[in-house]
Design an enzyme around this catalytic site. Structure first.
Site, PDB file in Angstrom:
ATOM      1  N   ARG A  97      -2.148   6.927  12.144  1.00  0.00           N
ATOM      2  CA  ARG A  97      -1.773   6.580  10.764  1.00  0.00           C
ATOM      3  C   ARG A  97      -0.300   6.220  10.752  1.00  0.00           C
ATOM      4  NH1 ARG A  97      -2.486   9.685   5.032  1.00  0.00           N
ATOM      5  NH2 ARG A  97      -4.539   8.790   5.339  1.00  0.00           N
ATOM      6  N   HIS A 110      -7.138   0.709   5.014  1.00  0.00           N
ATOM      7  CA  HIS A 110      -7.541   2.108   5.173  1.00  0.00           C
ATOM      8  C   HIS A 110      -9.062   2.116   5.393  1.00  0.00           C
ATOM      9  CE1 HIS A 110      -7.337   6.321   5.119  1.00  0.00           C
ATOM     10  NE2 HIS A 110      -7.062   6.573   3.853  1.00  0.00           N
ATOM     11  N   GLN A 166     -11.400   5.139   4.904  1.00  0.00           N
ATOM     12  CA  GLN A 166     -11.539   5.474   3.480  1.00  0.00           C
ATOM     13  C   GLN A 166     -12.685   4.666   2.863  1.00  0.00           C
ATOM     14  OE1 GLN A 166      -9.458   7.679   1.460  1.00  0.00           O
ATOM     15  NE2 GLN A 166     -11.213   7.377   0.118  1.00  0.00           N
ATOM     16  N   ASP A 170      -6.096   4.071  -7.455  1.00  0.00           N
ATOM     17  CA  ASP A 170      -5.293   4.723  -6.403  1.00  0.00           C
ATOM     18  C   ASP A 170      -3.886   4.901  -6.978  1.00  0.00           C
ATOM     19  OD1 ASP A 170      -4.250   5.638  -4.003  1.00  0.00           O
ATOM     20  OD2 ASP A 170      -4.361   3.708  -2.951  1.00  0.00           O
ATOM     21  N   CYS A 218      -9.299   7.622  -4.013  1.00  0.00           N
ATOM     22  CA  CYS A 218      -9.191   8.076  -2.613  1.00  0.00           C
ATOM     23  C   CYS A 218      -8.487   9.420  -2.497  1.00  0.00           C
ATOM     24  CB  CYS A 218      -8.469   7.018  -1.793  1.00  0.00           C
ATOM     25  SG  CYS A 218      -6.866   6.567  -2.478  1.00  0.00           S
ATOM     26  N   ARG A 271     -15.362  11.669   3.653  1.00  0.00           N
ATOM     27  CA  ARG A 271     -14.399  11.176   4.661  1.00  0.00           C
ATOM     28  C   ARG A 271     -14.727  11.790   6.014  1.00  0.00           C
ATOM     29  NH1 ARG A 271      -9.447   9.746   3.600  1.00  0.00           N
ATOM     30  NH2 ARG A 271      -9.681   8.781   5.630  1.00  0.00           N
TER      31      ARG A 271
HETATM   32  N1  NVA Z   1      -2.506   3.710  -1.128  1.00  0.00           N
HETATM   33  C1  NVA Z   1      -2.293   5.102  -0.772  1.00  0.00           C
HETATM   34  C2  NVA Z   1      -3.519   5.673  -0.168  1.00  0.00           C
HETATM   35  C3  NVA Z   1      -3.404   7.117   0.243  1.00  0.00           C
HETATM   36  C4  NVA Z   1      -4.669   7.632   0.830  1.00  0.00           C
HETATM   37  C5  NVA Z   1      -1.116   5.210   0.169  1.00  0.00           C
HETATM   38  O1  NVA Z   1      -1.008   4.400   1.100  1.00  0.00           O
HETATM   39  O2  NVA Z   1      -0.307   6.118  -0.006  1.00  0.00           O
HETATM   40  N1   CP Z   2      -7.386   9.584   1.054  1.00  0.00           N
HETATM   41  C1   CP Z   2      -6.578   9.917   2.070  1.00  0.00           C
HETATM   42  O1   CP Z   2      -6.429   9.205   3.065  1.00  0.00           O
HETATM   43  O2   CP Z   2      -5.962  11.103   1.912  1.00  0.00           O
HETATM   44  P1   CP Z   2      -4.825  11.684   2.862  1.00  0.00           P
HETATM   45  O3   CP Z   2      -3.614  10.827   2.659  1.00  0.00           O
HETATM   46  O4   CP Z   2      -4.630  13.093   2.395  1.00  0.00           O
HETATM   47  O5   CP Z   2      -5.301  11.608   4.272  1.00  0.00           O
END
Ligand code: NVA
Ligand code: CP
Length: 341
Positions: A106, A133, A136, A229, A270, A315
């Protein structure tokens, strides 16, 4: 279908049939988990999970999925490793692929996870980048399929920052699954022409449409799923909160917006979500800008139509399916003892 040894970097790398199969394997793993059936298929394998951004769901899903499959799991972040600051991602990948059977990553630029995959001899799984993602979207579509019993012909409306990573993967997944996709948000934050032009022909082939609009009224009577989101994603500068709130306030998912969707519509997110003041960031934003709920109201978040915690659970099941399929060698007889794997 051949998943063995493949990376999982973006939804568009997989065919409709492969994605459907992943959802089916996820369903089976959920059943195993809920009925207590052991599925430790990989007792001799180990995976590394690398996080350059924070995480709760993705990290824990990879860890639990790994343990359930009988594997060892090593978590690394920039403070606990040389990755990024003292050693390049490419060198890290080459080292880790000598030690581990799979690597999750990530981080920021999609090119980093693409490079990791390029230099690694073992499967690399994308746990979120600035661009997409994909795990997700897989979990979300498992949730949608479970709830409606079908995918084709449904309409998913993503409301808010429609050019973010989650929206991009949902557009791709919708196109692949024949789900109509509506990106509803301000013109400033519309999806890129690149992603639209990649997804549109796939959607058309699968009998679905992609609509990009700034007009909330266009949701009227159409959406089976309202999805939103956070307004500021991980890695974006905190100074942008003011501008984002200004742009996105009209797109907050509230009871009125839910009443515009179909009567049977569900709400998805998410997570994490700013729906109350129970986080330090939400309290800071409240102090500076005076709002106590952001992308979704507490009422909608906690309503019966909200399936956000089912989504969070899924997930894990879907990530387990991705790990399993990309590590399982169908040419070798596998059994629970791990012999022959
Ligand atoms: N769009 C958000 C998703 C988190 C799961 C981010 O990148 O922070
Ligand atoms: N939805 C998601 O990816 O959550 P986290 O950022 O907690 O992994």
């Amino acid at each position: 279908m051949d998943f063995y040894g493949r990376d999982f970097l973006r939804i568009l790398d997989f065919s409709e049939e492969e994605l459907r199969y992943m959802l089916e394997v996820s369903r089976q793993f959920k059943e195993f988990k809920h009925t207590g059936k052991s599925h430790k298929y990989f007792p001799n394998k180990n995976i590394a999970i690398l996080f350059e951004k924070t995480s709760t769901r993705t990290r824990c899903s990879f860890e639990v999925a790994g343990y359930d499959l009988g594997m060892g799991v090593t978590f690394l972040d920039p403070t606990g490793s040389q990755m990024g600051h003292k050693e390049s991602i490419a060198d890290t990948a080459r080292v880790l692929s000598r030690l581990y059977d799979g690597i999750e990553y990530r981080g920021f630029d999609q090119r980093i996870v693409d490079d990791l995959a390029k230099y690694s001899d073992v499967p690399v799984w994308n746990g979120l980048t600035d661009e997409c993602h994909p795990t997700q979207a897989l979990g979300d579509f498992m949730t949608i399929l479970e709830h409606f019993g079908r995918l084709k012909g449904l309409t998913l409306a993503f409301v808010g920052d429609t050019r973010n990573n989650v929206a991009n993967s949902l557009m791709a997944m919708s196109a692949k699954m024949g789900v109509n996709f509506i990106a509803c948000g301000p013109n400033h934050l519309r999806p890129s022409d690149d992603i639209i032009s990649k997804c549109q022909p796939i959607a058309a082939k699968n009998g679905a449409t992609i609509t990009v609009t700034s007009d909330v009224a266009s949701l009227n009577g159409r959406a089976d799923i309202i999805y939103t989101d956070v307004w500021l994603s991980l890695g974006e500068p905190q100074e942008k909160w003011g501008e984002r709130i200004e742009l996105l306030k009209p797109y907050q998912v509230d009871a009125k917006m839910m009443s515009m969707a179909k009567e049977s519509a569900i709400f998805l997110h998410c997570l994490p979500s700013f729906h109350d003041l129970n986080t330090s960031i939400a309290r800071d934003v409240h102090e500076k800008f005076g709002i106590s709920e952001m992308e979704v109201t507490d009422e909608v978040f906690n309503s019966e139509r909200s399936l956000v915690f089912e989504q969070a659970e899924n997930r894990m099941h879907t990530i387990k399916a991705v790990i399993f399929l990309t590590l399982w060698n169908p040419a070798i007889k596998n059994d629970e003892s791990g012999k022959g794997i």
